[in-house]
Enzyme design. Sequence first.
Site, PDB file in Angstrom:
ATOM      1  N   LYS A   3      -9.587 -31.028 -13.565  1.00 21.51           N
ATOM      2  CA  LYS A   3      -8.337 -30.191 -13.274  1.00 21.51           C
ATOM      3  C   LYS A   3      -8.818 -29.648 -11.744  1.00 21.51           C
ATOM      4  O   LYS A   3      -9.544 -28.654 -11.788  1.00 21.51           O
ATOM      5  CB  LYS A   3      -8.274 -29.132 -14.268  1.00 21.51           C
ATOM      6  CG  LYS A   3      -6.735 -28.630 -14.483  1.00 21.51           C
ATOM      7  CD  LYS A   3      -6.248 -27.849 -12.990  1.00 21.51           C
ATOM      8  CE  LYS A   3      -6.577 -26.567 -12.948  1.00 21.51           C
ATOM      9  NZ  LYS A   3      -6.262 -26.028 -11.626  1.00 21.51           N
ATOM     10  N   GLU A  60     -20.840 -22.456 -12.221  1.00 24.30           N
ATOM     11  CA  GLU A  60     -21.402 -22.324 -10.848  1.00 24.30           C
ATOM     12  C   GLU A  60     -20.461 -21.223 -10.310  1.00 24.30           C
ATOM     13  O   GLU A  60     -19.161 -21.713 -10.149  1.00 24.30           O
ATOM     14  CB  GLU A  60     -21.151 -23.523 -10.119  1.00 24.30           C
ATOM     15  CG  GLU A  60     -21.939 -24.679 -10.589  1.00 24.30           C
ATOM     16  CD  GLU A  60     -23.385 -24.676 -10.426  1.00 24.30           C
ATOM     17  OE1 GLU A  60     -23.853 -23.616  -9.967  1.00 24.30           O
ATOM     18  OE2 GLU A  60     -24.200 -25.522 -11.051  1.00 24.30           O
ATOM     19  N   CYS A 105     -19.766 -20.897  -1.121  1.00 24.39           N
ATOM     20  CA  CYS A 105     -20.038 -20.064  -2.352  1.00 24.39           C
ATOM     21  C   CYS A 105     -21.669 -19.705  -1.833  1.00 24.39           C
ATOM     22  O   CYS A 105     -22.060 -18.423  -2.116  1.00 24.39           O
ATOM     23  CB  CYS A 105     -20.084 -20.660  -3.526  1.00 24.39           C
ATOM     24  SG  CYS A 105     -21.085 -22.287  -3.440  1.00 24.39           S
ATOM     25  N   GLU A 145     -17.521  -9.845  -3.811  1.00 23.69           N
ATOM     26  CA  GLU A 145     -17.632 -11.257  -3.053  1.00 23.69           C
ATOM     27  C   GLU A 145     -16.306 -11.165  -2.504  1.00 23.69           C
ATOM     28  O   GLU A 145     -14.968 -11.009  -2.844  1.00 23.69           O
ATOM     29  CB  GLU A 145     -17.467 -12.133  -3.879  1.00 23.69           C
ATOM     30  CG  GLU A 145     -17.383 -13.733  -3.449  1.00 23.69           C
ATOM     31  CD  GLU A 145     -17.515 -14.932  -4.086  1.00 23.69           C
ATOM     32  OE1 GLU A 145     -16.709 -15.048  -5.005  1.00 23.69           O
ATOM     33  OE2 GLU A 145     -18.278 -15.848  -3.888  1.00 23.69           O
TER      34      GLU A 145
HETATM   35  P1  NAD Z   1     -10.727 -19.609  -9.169  1.00 22.87           P
HETATM   36  O1  NAD Z   1     -11.972 -19.110 -10.249  1.00 22.87           O
HETATM   37  O2  NAD Z   1      -9.910 -18.872  -8.992  1.00 22.87           O
HETATM   38  O3  NAD Z   1     -10.345 -21.075  -9.679  1.00 22.87           O
HETATM   39  C1  NAD Z   1     -11.132 -22.355  -9.872  1.00 22.87           C
HETATM   40  C2  NAD Z   1     -10.678 -23.246 -10.620  1.00 22.87           C
HETATM   41  O4  NAD Z   1     -10.397 -22.561 -12.152  1.00 22.87           O
HETATM   42  C3  NAD Z   1      -9.274 -23.528 -10.315  1.00 22.87           C
HETATM   43  O5  NAD Z   1      -9.015 -24.966 -10.569  1.00 22.87           O
HETATM   44  C4  NAD Z   1      -8.386 -22.732 -11.255  1.00 22.87           C
HETATM   45  O6  NAD Z   1      -6.862 -23.395 -11.424  1.00 22.87           O
HETATM   46  C5  NAD Z   1      -8.988 -22.712 -12.467  1.00 22.87           C
HETATM   47  N1  NAD Z   1      -8.700 -21.864 -13.268  1.00 22.87           N
HETATM   48  C6  NAD Z   1      -8.503 -20.492 -13.070  1.00 22.87           C
HETATM   49  N2  NAD Z   1      -7.990 -19.791 -14.234  1.00 22.87           N
HETATM   50  C7  NAD Z   1      -8.440 -20.542 -15.369  1.00 22.87           C
HETATM   51  C8  NAD Z   1      -8.477 -20.544 -16.701  1.00 22.87           C
HETATM   52  N3  NAD Z   1      -7.874 -19.403 -17.314  1.00 22.87           N
HETATM   53  N4  NAD Z   1      -8.690 -21.669 -17.370  1.00 22.87           N
HETATM   54  C9  NAD Z   1      -9.263 -22.618 -16.915  1.00 22.87           C
HETATM   55  N5  NAD Z   1      -9.193 -22.932 -15.518  1.00 22.87           N
HETATM   56  C10 NAD Z   1      -8.822 -21.776 -14.684  1.00 22.87           C
HETATM   57  O7  NAD Z   1     -11.755 -19.977  -7.953  1.00 22.87           O
HETATM   58  P2  NAD Z   1     -11.313 -20.331  -6.459  1.00 22.87           P
HETATM   59  O8  NAD Z   1     -10.579 -19.258  -5.987  1.00 22.87           O
HETATM   60  O9  NAD Z   1     -10.546 -21.629  -6.734  1.00 22.87           O
HETATM   61  O10 NAD Z   1     -12.705 -20.839  -5.663  1.00 22.87           O
HETATM   62  C11 NAD Z   1     -13.524 -19.862  -5.136  1.00 22.87           C
HETATM   63  C12 NAD Z   1     -14.513 -19.296  -6.069  1.00 22.87           C
HETATM   64  O11 NAD Z   1     -15.603 -20.264  -6.300  1.00 22.87           O
HETATM   65  C13 NAD Z   1     -15.658 -18.142  -5.377  1.00 22.87           C
HETATM   66  O12 NAD Z   1     -15.864 -17.272  -6.120  1.00 22.87           O
HETATM   67  C14 NAD Z   1     -16.751 -19.092  -4.797  1.00 22.87           C
HETATM   68  O13 NAD Z   1     -17.998 -18.207  -4.950  1.00 22.87           O
HETATM   69  C15 NAD Z   1     -16.798 -19.677  -6.036  1.00 22.87           C
HETATM   70  N6  NAD Z   1     -17.575 -21.202  -5.867  1.00 22.87           N
HETATM   71  C16 NAD Z   1     -18.773 -21.239  -6.488  1.00 22.87           C
HETATM   72  C17 NAD Z   1     -19.737 -22.152  -6.143  1.00 22.87           C
HETATM   73  C18 NAD Z   1     -20.980 -22.491  -6.922  1.00 22.87           C
HETATM   74  O14 NAD Z   1     -21.515 -23.649  -6.658  1.00 22.87           O
HETATM   75  N7  NAD Z   1     -21.530 -21.487  -7.373  1.00 22.87           N
HETATM   76  C19 NAD Z   1     -19.053 -23.464  -5.221  1.00 22.87           C
HETATM   77  C20 NAD Z   1     -17.845 -23.051  -4.701  1.00 22.87           C
HETATM   78  C21 NAD Z   1     -17.111 -21.981  -4.913  1.00 22.87           C
END
Ligand code: NAD
Length: 488
Positions: free
Chosen positions: A177, A253, A287, A389
């Site tokens: 997804k 992650e 991230c 963040e």
């Molecule tokens: P997000 O958590 O809003 O969304 C990530 C994914 O989760 C999306 O595909 C979203 O549709 C899905 N999602 C959201 N709610 C959900 C639910 N209830 N059930 C299932 N799936 C759901 O994150 P974002 O805004 O897309 O990305 C930014 C974040 O990602 C930042 O916090 C960043 O630090 C983190 N990030 C972490 C790493 C790492 O390796 N640690 C790498 C890249 C980004």
Amino acid sequence: MTRYEHFINGRYRPGAAGRTFDNISPVDGGLIGKVCEADRSDVDLAVASARAALDGPWAQLDTAARAELLRRIADEIESRADLFLEAECADTGKPSREAEALDVARGAGNFRAFANMLYPHGDEAFAQSGAHGELLNVGQRVPKGVIAVISPWNLPLLLTTFKVAPALACGNTVVVKPSEETPATATLLGDIMNACGVPPGVFNVVNGFGPDSAGEFLVSHPGVDAITFTGETRTGEVIMRAAATGLRNVSMECGGKNPGIVFADADLNRAVEGTLRSCFSNTGQVCLGTERLYVERPIFDEFVARLVDATKTLRPGRSFDPDANWGPLISKEHRRKVLDYCALAIEEGATVQTGGCALDMVDDLAYGAWMAPTIWTGLPDGARVLREEIFGPCCHVRPFDNEAEALALANDTDYGLATTVWTENHNRALCVSHALNAGLVWVNSWYVRDLRTAFGGMGQSGLGREGGRHGLDFYTEHKNICFAYGGR
Ligand code: NAD
């Protein structure tokens, strides 16, 4: 206009309900295309296809054949690199040079790297003699089953393939997804899988949002055996609750509030150049990026001045503009959140050294999500801007007087993903690295990755490790078989 369908059981499908949502360009606010939104029945079909594929021809492939298939996928991505590059740039607005060198290259590189790692990832055996006769314990690694892959928007192809490649390498099947902001490259992978002869159902993609949409339907689906997630910490918590039903494994992650430490003995040119990258690559949407920088007092003023000066080399423009090396934020909604933090920083007492505002762009770029690189000083310790963040192009710089103070400041966070340390004193570099609470420490460098190494964070930055054998461990179950023999 582009239309992104789901990829289920080897075919592109519009979804049962026929619902779509708009994919908006962060560059100019224009409509890139329509994305099909999966409902529960589409997710059911994708998971059922992935389950059925576990027992089909996919299960008959031995390690060598799977490794070969992964290499073919890597070759195929490279042969269609232009297509992936265009799709990734359209979704994210990032400079094409960055996307080419990082996102697309690593998209292919992830498959090749995990193909190469399959052989050293062996099983274990222990022989024992005793009261029960001769015993031979043989450990075996078996696929976990159906893996749900939930990925974010900042490095879409890179992060999705960092999960899909080891999952397939280990013989699992996947339902991906992708982020609703960046559906393109994951969806394109469907064609690649068909071209490489991956059996139908092994790789599936469902598009949609998180809550009450494809994301939630997928992670709560009883047919999913394990969930690998990259995204915000709060989303990770929600997904962990869903995974608790049926005791499904998770790999998380999540977010970070990463510190950087610059000692007075650092190679300043290298430290400024590296810090510019760690704060502002991908417009600060990495991230691993630095949002809190601590600089030893004797070089503080000079360092801040040089870093501010270096931001003048960042030139906004469209992805394929050869003069541009600065993209927009992912959306206007995300820019609103980052600008709210800019307003909060002022309230909390920050001095703006540069930026702190949206960028004034002309023509249709005025409708994009452009923002200036931002550097603050002067915030009091404990300010919200220093604890939460932001995930944008914003960094606060604070002076420190000694190593102990730098460590205390750097470790004063709920997160623990990545840190950078800049010093020419290698003994100190080792001591400081040891004392930092973070899953990843870069000394005199930032975001250089050997894919054999562990990747992940401490505290609220995540749970578990992926990368190298750590990834292969997550995507397999360990089974022990005990043979008794002899004594007849
Ligand atoms: P997000 O958590 O809003 O969304 C990530 C994914 O989760 C999306 O595909 C979203 O549709 C899905 N999602 C959201 N709610 C959900 C639910 N209830 N059930 C299932 N799936 C759901 O994150 P974002 O805004 O897309 O990305 C930014 C974040 O990602 C930042 O916090 C960043 O630090 C983190 N990030 C972490 C790493 C790492 O390796 N640690 C790498 C890249 C980004």
